[in-house]
Design an enzyme around this catalytic site. Structure first.
Site, mmCIF file in Angstrom:
data_model
loop_
_atom_site.group_PDB
_atom_site.id
_atom_site.type_symbol
_atom_site.label_atom_id
_atom_site.label_comp_id
_atom_site.label_asym_id
_atom_site.label_seq_id
_atom_site.Cartn_x
_atom_site.Cartn_y
_atom_site.Cartn_z
ATOM 1 N N PHE A 136 -43.022 -57.702 -6.474
ATOM 2 C CA PHE A 136 -42.642 -59.067 -6.093
ATOM 3 C C PHE A 136 -41.444 -58.992 -5.156
ATOM 4 C CE2 PHE A 136 -40.640 -63.168 -6.171
ATOM 5 C CZ PHE A 136 -41.722 -64.027 -6.084
ATOM 6 N N ASP B 178 -35.698 -52.877 -3.308
ATOM 7 C CA ASP B 178 -35.460 -54.286 -3.586
ATOM 8 C C ASP B 178 -34.717 -54.352 -4.921
ATOM 9 O OD1 ASP B 178 -35.598 -56.871 -4.539
ATOM 10 O OD2 ASP B 178 -37.588 -57.276 -3.721
ATOM 11 N N LYS C 44 -29.735 -63.069 -6.219
ATOM 12 C CA LYS C 44 -29.661 -63.467 -7.635
ATOM 13 C C LYS C 44 -28.253 -63.393 -8.240
ATOM 14 C CE LYS C 44 -34.545 -62.809 -8.645
ATOM 15 N NZ LYS C 44 -35.046 -64.151 -8.840
#
Ligand SMILES: Cc1ncc(COP(=O)(O)O)c(C=O)c1O
Length: 319
Positions: free
Chosen positions: A136, A221, A250
């Site tokens: 993702f 990532d 985040k």
């Protein structure tokens, strides 16, 4: 307004892109949040891995509050006092290189994809990026294409060209997928959305060797795994290697939107003025929050706490 009225207002005016729990959260402190009806909750879902420090950490609140009084937005046509400071902090805690600031994980990954293509196209029409099944990487067109899950791509075709998918944790699959068009290998060291799949040490080390041998860019990532979540500041540290590019977002802003694309020395100056930008990227307010996050992690010894709490939870949950 009561809960019903807030939800009715959303129904009328907000696009229905989320399946929401019918609760209006109005306040948060540490581990707890409160809803509009006065209910108190222990928050086991820290906002898709954002609220790593808990809600409204005092260091973040104070840093943001004091900077708000000075200036809110400084365009990237100028310098601000905090962007360089935050970049230095990230580099000192990761690997030698430079940082590009943006606002989200998808945007950080877009930046990584553009940087990789820019380097690859300049070195012989190499543009293909190999990513992992069940990965993702975000919701923009390029990042849903990097995301090897058809459910996120369906209906948005045609997708950008140049992505190839292989089985996670399978070095042979990567080797077989490399062509003379390949420029990068991109992965989450621990897949989040894909089901908490941890990359093995042997696999990551072999990827590093492969990338060095073939002049490929290794992109981690770390949007979910970064900023203390795994007991190290960044997950790559568990593997004894460094990636060429790392993306963050985040938890980096302690609740405020900020993303970062960190490139090692070799790739740090590929993107030149005019090639990439982000209006709000590295704003002093977002940077003040992120600097406070780093300070809190260090001063409050939160990395060792993460390890201790992780072991505790694992043991109790296994029971
Ligand atoms: C590993 C990973 N990369 C990228 C993203 C996208 O981040 P954002 O929603 O901030 O664009 C996410 C979001 O869940 C993620 O988990």
């Amino acid at each position: 307004m009561n809960t019903k009225e807030v939800i009715a207002q959303y129904d009328k005016y907000v696009m229905s892109t989320y399946g929401r729990i019918p609760t209006v959260i109005v306040r948060g402190k540490g581990l707890k949040v409160w809803d509009l009806d006065g209910n108190e909750y222990l928050d086991f879902f820290p906002g898709w891995a954002v609220t790593g420090l808990g809600h409204c950490h005092p260091k973040v609140v104070n840093a943001v509050r004091s900077y708000l009084k000075k200036i809110i937005h400084v365009s990237n046509n100028y310098y601000n006092m905090l962007q360089g400071k935050l970049a230095q902090k990230i580099i000192e805690n990761s690997f030698e290189g430079k940082v590009f600031f943006c606002n989200s994980g998808a945007e950080a990954n877009e930046g990584a994809i553009k940087l990789a293509r820019s380097y690859g196209n300049a070195s012989g029409a190499r543009y293909e990026i190999i990513t992992m099944e069940n990965s993702f990487h975000g919701r923009t067109l390029a990042t849903i294409t990097a995301t090897s899950q058809p459910k996120y791509q369906k209906g948005f075709e045609p997708l950008p060209l140049g992505f190839k998918y292989v089985t996670f944790n399978d070095i042979k699959a990567v080797e077989n997928a490399i062509t003379d068009k390949t420029i990068a290998i991109m992965l989450e060291p621990i897949q989040g959305e894909g089901g908490i799949n941890v990359a093995s040490e042997g696999y990551i080390k072999a990827l590093r060797v492969l990338c060095d041998k073939k002049d490929l860019i290794l992109i981690f990532d770390e949007v979910q795994t970064g900023v203390g979540r795994t007991g190290k500041m960044f997950c790559f540290e568990h593997y004894g290697i460094t990636p060429d590019i790392m993306t963050l977002a985040k938890a980096l802003g302690g609740g405020l939107p900020i993303g970062a694309m960190v490139a090692s020395k070799k790739f740090a100056d590929i993107l030149k003025p005019g090639m990439h930008a982000s209006t709000f990227g590295g704003s002093p307010i977002a940077c003040s929050a992120a600097l406070a996050v780093f300070e809190a992690i260090k001063k409050e010894k939160l990395l060792s706490n993460t390890v201790r709490m992780g072991e505790y939870l694992l043991e109790k949950l296994n029971k």
